[in-house]
Motif scaffolding. Structure first.
Motif, mmCIF file in Angstrom:
data_model
loop_
_atom_site.group_PDB
_atom_site.id
_atom_site.type_symbol
_atom_site.label_atom_id
_atom_site.label_comp_id
_atom_site.label_asym_id
_atom_site.label_seq_id
_atom_site.Cartn_x
_atom_site.Cartn_y
_atom_site.Cartn_z
ATOM 1 N N CYS A 41 0.359 -0.975 -0.064
ATOM 2 C CA CYS A 41 0.203 0.023 -0.140
ATOM 3 C C CYS A 41 1.032 1.892 0.280
ATOM 4 O O CYS A 41 0.857 2.345 -0.396
ATOM 5 N N VAL A 42 1.443 1.212 0.749
ATOM 6 C CA VAL A 42 2.489 2.378 0.498
ATOM 7 C C VAL A 42 3.132 1.985 -0.267
ATOM 8 O O VAL A 42 2.963 3.686 -1.308
ATOM 9 N N SER A 43 3.995 1.534 -1.581
ATOM 10 C CA SER A 43 4.306 1.727 -2.821
ATOM 11 C C SER A 43 2.981 2.067 -3.593
ATOM 12 O O SER A 43 3.541 2.665 -4.547
ATOM 13 N N TYR A 44 1.733 1.683 -3.523
ATOM 14 C CA TYR A 44 0.663 1.990 -4.173
ATOM 15 C C TYR A 44 0.865 3.956 -4.323
ATOM 16 O O TYR A 44 0.199 4.254 -5.602
ATOM 17 N N PHE A 45 1.045 4.391 -2.966
ATOM 18 C CA PHE A 45 0.445 5.872 -3.157
ATOM 19 C C PHE A 45 2.114 6.523 -2.932
ATOM 20 O O PHE A 45 1.748 8.466 -3.138
ATOM 21 N N ASN A 46 2.987 6.008 -3.433
ATOM 22 C CA ASN A 46 4.126 6.754 -3.817
ATOM 23 C C ASN A 46 4.390 7.211 -5.134
ATOM 24 O O ASN A 46 4.405 6.163 -6.408
ATOM 25 N N GLU A 47 4.834 8.593 -4.867
ATOM 26 C CA GLU A 47 5.191 8.931 -5.823
ATOM 27 C C GLU A 47 4.143 9.278 -7.193
ATOM 28 O O GLU A 47 4.412 8.847 -8.706
ATOM 29 N N LYS A 48 3.029 9.951 -6.947
ATOM 30 C CA LYS A 48 1.850 9.477 -7.753
ATOM 31 C C LYS A 48 2.198 10.825 -8.701
ATOM 32 O O LYS A 48 1.847 12.130 -7.633
ATOM 33 N N THR A 49 1.246 11.048 -9.199
ATOM 34 C CA THR A 49 1.310 11.936 -10.431
ATOM 35 C C THR A 49 0.198 12.393 -11.479
ATOM 36 O O THR A 49 0.060 11.294 -11.780
ATOM 37 N N ALA A 50 -0.034 13.261 -11.437
ATOM 38 C CA ALA A 50 -1.551 13.805 -12.576
ATOM 39 C C ALA A 50 -1.585 14.797 -13.014
ATOM 40 O O ALA A 50 0.062 15.433 -12.952
ATOM 41 N N PHE A 51 -1.381 14.296 -14.838
ATOM 42 C CA PHE A 51 -1.137 15.011 -15.415
ATOM 43 C C PHE A 51 -2.652 15.958 -16.021
ATOM 44 O O PHE A 51 -3.817 15.287 -15.979
ATOM 45 N N ILE A 52 -2.143 17.240 -16.412
ATOM 46 C CA ILE A 52 -3.416 17.722 -16.772
ATOM 47 C C ILE A 52 -3.343 18.519 -18.275
ATOM 48 O O ILE A 52 -1.962 19.089 -18.245
ATOM 49 N N ILE A 53 -4.067 17.917 -19.168
ATOM 50 C CA ILE A 53 -3.744 18.537 -20.667
ATOM 51 C C ILE A 53 -5.074 19.597 -21.269
ATOM 52 O O ILE A 53 -5.157 19.730 -21.290
#
Length: 136
Positions: free
Chosen positions: A80-92
């Protein structure tokens, strides 16, 4: 979720996204509670909350703290820690903007409902006495 359900760690007041339960079970439990209170001559107040953007607001540190409190096995906790680690979102929109995100569950994700239940499990486990004027 297997660890939580097999060890009866989920609140008995949680009906959504829970095996063998439905919103009908929730409505019936509420009806029974209200009927019992009316039979005892008590007053009833109902407060219903709808969390706007619920899955977008799932707070990762709170979910991880709840997993620790629920004694989640170490390997699953690290997953779970890995799942939440370093997530990004892109807005185009006239170009691309990338932002780090620190909360929320992707829409349609298989884990989103479980994380939501884990985050709010402690709230549903609060116990009130009749002297408090609150019951659940």
């Amino acid at each position: 979720m297997h660890h939580i359900h097999s060890n009866n760690l989920m609140s008995r007041n949680q009906f959504r996204f829970t095996p063998q339960t439905s919103t009908i079970d929730d409505v019936m439990a509420s009806k029974d509670f209200v009927q019992e209170s009316i039979n005892e001559g008590q007053y009833i107040a109902v407060i219903i909350l709808d969390v706007k953007g619920a899955f977008d607001a799932a707070w990762w540190p709170g979910i991880l703290a709840s997993l620790r409190n629920l004694r989640c096995p170490k390997n699953l906790y690290k997953l779970c820690v890995s799942y939440f680690n370093e997530k990004t979102a892109f807005i185009i929109n006239n170009g691309t903007v990338q932002r780090k995100i620190s909360k929320g569950c992707p829409q349609g994700s298989a884990s989103g409902p479980g994380f939501w239940n884990i985050q709010y499990n402690s709230l549903l486990n609060l116990e009130y006495t009749k002297n408090d004027g609150l019951c659940r």
